[in-house]
Write an enzyme that holds these catalytic residues in place. Structure first.
Site, PDB file in Angstrom:
ATOM      1  N   HIS A  34     -19.221   3.425   7.616  1.00  0.00           N
ATOM      2  CA  HIS A  34     -18.213   3.849   8.568  1.00  0.00           C
ATOM      3  C   HIS A  34     -18.572   3.435   9.981  1.00  0.00           C
ATOM      4  O   HIS A  34     -19.721   3.453  10.388  1.00  0.00           O
ATOM      5  CB  HIS A  34     -18.052   5.374   8.540  1.00  0.00           C
ATOM      6  CG  HIS A  34     -17.291   5.862   7.355  1.00  0.00           C
ATOM      7  ND1 HIS A  34     -17.424   7.135   6.867  1.00  0.00           N
ATOM      8  CD2 HIS A  34     -16.385   5.255   6.573  1.00  0.00           C
ATOM      9  CE1 HIS A  34     -16.629   7.293   5.828  1.00  0.00           C
ATOM     10  NE2 HIS A  34     -15.983   6.169   5.629  1.00  0.00           N
TER      11      HIS A  34
ATOM     12  N   GLU B  64       0.836  -1.211   0.000  1.00  0.00           N
ATOM     13  CA  GLU B  64       0.000   0.000   0.000  1.00  0.00           C
ATOM     14  C   GLU B  64       0.866   1.255   0.000  1.00  0.00           C
ATOM     15  O   GLU B  64       0.605   2.214  -0.739  1.00  0.00           O
ATOM     16  CB  GLU B  64      -0.930   0.001   1.219  1.00  0.00           C
ATOM     17  CG  GLU B  64      -2.027  -1.045   1.176  1.00  0.00           C
ATOM     18  CD  GLU B  64      -3.049  -0.761   0.091  1.00  0.00           C
ATOM     19  OE1 GLU B  64      -3.506   0.394  -0.011  1.00  0.00           O
ATOM     20  OE2 GLU B  64      -3.377  -1.690  -0.670  1.00  0.00           O
TER      21      GLU B  64
ATOM     22  N   LYS C 167      14.938  -1.637   7.322  1.00  0.00           N
ATOM     23  CA  LYS C 167      15.340  -1.383   5.940  1.00  0.00           C
ATOM     24  C   LYS C 167      16.029  -0.029   5.774  1.00  0.00           C
ATOM     25  O   LYS C 167      16.206   0.457   4.654  1.00  0.00           O
ATOM     26  CB  LYS C 167      14.126  -1.481   5.011  1.00  0.00           C
ATOM     27  CG  LYS C 167      13.549  -2.890   4.938  1.00  0.00           C
ATOM     28  CD  LYS C 167      12.540  -3.044   3.832  1.00  0.00           C
ATOM     29  CE  LYS C 167      12.052  -4.486   3.736  1.00  0.00           C
ATOM     30  NZ  LYS C 167      11.058  -4.672   2.649  1.00  0.00           N
TER      31      LYS C 167
ATOM     32  N   GLU D 175     -22.263  12.684   7.952  1.00  0.00           N
ATOM     33  CA  GLU D 175     -23.131  11.521   7.805  1.00  0.00           C
ATOM     34  C   GLU D 175     -23.828  11.255   9.133  1.00  0.00           C
ATOM     35  O   GLU D 175     -23.529  11.882  10.148  1.00  0.00           O
ATOM     36  CB  GLU D 175     -22.323  10.295   7.361  1.00  0.00           C
ATOM     37  CG  GLU D 175     -21.185   9.939   8.285  1.00  0.00           C
ATOM     38  CD  GLU D 175     -20.239   8.895   7.692  1.00  0.00           C
ATOM     39  OE1 GLU D 175     -19.501   8.289   8.484  1.00  0.00           O
ATOM     40  OE2 GLU D 175     -20.219   8.715   6.469  1.00  0.00           O
TER      41      GLU D 175
END
Length: 308
Positions: free
Chosen positions: A266, A33, A61, A227
């Site tokens: 949600h 991602e 890394k 909402e």
């Protein structure tokens, strides 16, 4: 129409949260991602010759390069070596709260968490932890923040957003893009769009995001998309009325046809009482001077109308 408008006005395009001074790192940089969306962010900046993404963090890394950007083991190292002041988090849910706290500890000023599904207990811990830190958290479970023509720090489709004078605050990622598209097609464009996220516990509330845009000199109107569930929109509306601001706010509440008491989409969209319904929120918003539309398809036209 849009190009004509831009020719009449020279934009500083500083706006809020993300601007020309942002130096952004990606936490979870080398994951799938993080890699995909970091690539999109870098590509977005190419058009404006703005290399706002300065590196990323993946523990173990450090010292490598990824997407031609440096990888660091810790956020603190990224702050020290490349002056990072903004972070976007693509860390798996089990570790995302720790990533938020690490960024805050390292001195990151704007933390944008895209991760969905962070355990509520973890977010309570992270939220309490960063209260005394000098930072602002956007999200989690959000599409991010974009200042068109400057920086895209999130997962939104950058091509939809063009520079302009209207700010957007939204719980919904999809409706953020829809509103931006309508506003742009009206020839007005966007200063900054802020996706605050739809989880029960988020860093920046609707009221706080609206306040940022109301106080931004480049923003001449604000679109507020909410909402069902919770009190965020009502709190924002009451603050707006008390502020006495003459800057117009256009509001829309999603979920009007949702069955009473149902959790919709949600995690934050849970109707807990009569004041949490779309109808009740719209009534409060109207009483506080917000221009409320009944359909998302009318947002752009209403913005153009109130701006004259």
């Amino acid at each position: 129409m849009f190009s004509t408008y831009l020719n009449k006005r020279k934009y500083r395009q500083m706006s809020v949260l993300v601007n020309k001074d942002s130096k952004i790192i990606v936490q979870g940089f080398t994951g799938s991602e993080g890699t995909f969306h970091a690539s999109q962010m870098i590509e977005y900046g190419v058009d404006f010759k703005n290399e706002y993404l300065v590196g990323g963090v993946t523990p173990g890394k450090g010292g490598q390069e990824h997407l031609e950007k440096p990888v660091f083991n810790t956020v603190a190292e990224a702050v020290e070596k490349v002056g990072a002041n903004t972070s976007i988090i693509f860390v798996p849910p089990a570790f995302a709260a720790d990533a938020i706290m690490e960024a805050a500890d390292a001195g990151i000023k704007v933390i944008i968490c895209i991760t969905e599904g962070i355990p509520v207990a973890d977010m309570i811990t992270a939220s309490n932890y960063i209260k005394n830190k000098e930072c602002r958290l956007i999200g989690p479970n959000c599409p991010g923040v974009i200042t068109p023509g400057v920086a895209k720090v999130g997962i939104m489709p950058g091509f939809v957003f063009k520079q302009g004078k209207v700010g957007i605050v939204s719980k919904s990622g999809t409706l953020t893009y829809e509103a931006a598209d309508q506003v742009v097609k009206q020839g007005l464009g966007i200063t900054t769009a802020i996706g605050i996220g739809g989880d029960p516990i988020i860093g920046t509330t609707t009221k706080e995001a609206v306040e940022l845009l109301i106080n931004d000199p480049e923003t001449e109107a604000v679109v507020m998309i909410g909402e069902i569930g919770g009190q965020l929109e009502a709190d924002a509306a009451k603050w707006y009325k008390e502020s006495g601001s003459k800057k117009p706010v256009i509001g829309f509440i999603a979920g009007e046809t949702a069955p009473a008491g149902r959790t919709m989409g949600h995690a934050g969209a849970i109707v807990g009482g009569s004041d949490d319904t779309a109808q009740a929120k719209k009534k409060i918003m109207s009483e506080c001077g917000i221009h409320v539309v009944d359909s998302p398809a009318k947002i752009g036209a209403k913005v153009a109308e109130v701006l004259g």
